[in-house]
Design an enzyme around this catalytic site. Structure first.
Site, PDB file in Angstrom:
ATOM      1  N   HIS A  60       0.831  -1.200   0.000  1.00 27.83           N
ATOM      2  CA  HIS A  60       0.000   0.000   0.000  1.00 27.83           C
ATOM      3  C   HIS A  60       0.870   1.257   0.000  1.00 27.83           C
ATOM      4  O   HIS A  60       0.602   2.208  -0.736  1.00 27.83           O
ATOM      5  CB  HIS A  60      -0.933   0.008   1.211  1.00 27.83           C
ATOM      6  CG  HIS A  60      -1.749   1.251   1.338  1.00 27.83           C
ATOM      7  ND1 HIS A  60      -2.703   1.624   0.412  1.00 27.83           N
ATOM      8  CD2 HIS A  60      -1.739   2.231   2.278  1.00 27.83           C
ATOM      9  CE1 HIS A  60      -3.241   2.781   0.784  1.00 27.83           C
ATOM     10  NE2 HIS A  60      -2.671   3.169   1.917  1.00 27.83           N
ATOM     11  N   ASP A 117       2.299   1.733  -3.375  1.00 29.27           N
ATOM     12  CA  ASP A 117       1.238   2.185  -4.273  1.00 29.27           C
ATOM     13  C   ASP A 117       1.000   3.686  -4.109  1.00 29.27           C
ATOM     14  O   ASP A 117       0.860   4.417  -5.090  1.00 29.27           O
ATOM     15  CB  ASP A 117      -0.048   1.403  -4.004  1.00 29.27           C
ATOM     16  CG  ASP A 117      -1.192   1.849  -4.889  1.00 29.27           C
ATOM     17  OD1 ASP A 117      -1.053   1.766  -6.130  1.00 29.27           O
ATOM     18  OD2 ASP A 117      -2.225   2.286  -4.340  1.00 29.27           O
TER      19      ASP A 117
END
Length: 106
Positions: free
Chosen positions: A76, A79
């Site tokens: 995450h 990202d």
């Protein structure tokens, strides 16, 4: 090495701040406040650098032979880092386009 979760949250936090700056910069450009838009881009760059520095510490750790555990939180964080970079590029392009359009209309 610092705790992996802490580094991930640093990446997410700094990338999120940068992303918000880039989005606000586009809004300021639409309002015609190009000076503030430029300032927001620069503020975003500073936050992004902090996120990138935190991420680089993980790369350095792994390159030193210390395995970094890849989990959902790190994915995450990465990202967020990548999408922030894309948003910066889009913000810069949008601001330039707004400037060009305003010259045509004036």
């Amino acid at each position: 090495m610092e705790d992996l979760e802490l580094i991930c949250f640093q990446i997410i936090s700094h990338a999120g701040t940068a992303k918000s700056n880039y989005i606000e910069a586009m809004a300021k450009a639409r309002e015609g406040d190009f000076k503030r838009a430029s300032e927001l881009i620069e503020e975003g760059v500073k936050s992004y650098r902090l996120a990138h520095k935190a991420h680089s510490s993980l790369i350095t750790e792994e390159a030193s032979g210390n395995k970094v555990e890849v989990g959902l939180l790190l994915m995450h964080a990465e990202d967020q880092l990548i999408t922030t970079e894309v948003i910066k590029l889009m913000a810069e392009e949008n601001i330039q386009l707004i400037k060009e359009i305003r010259k045509i209309d004036e």
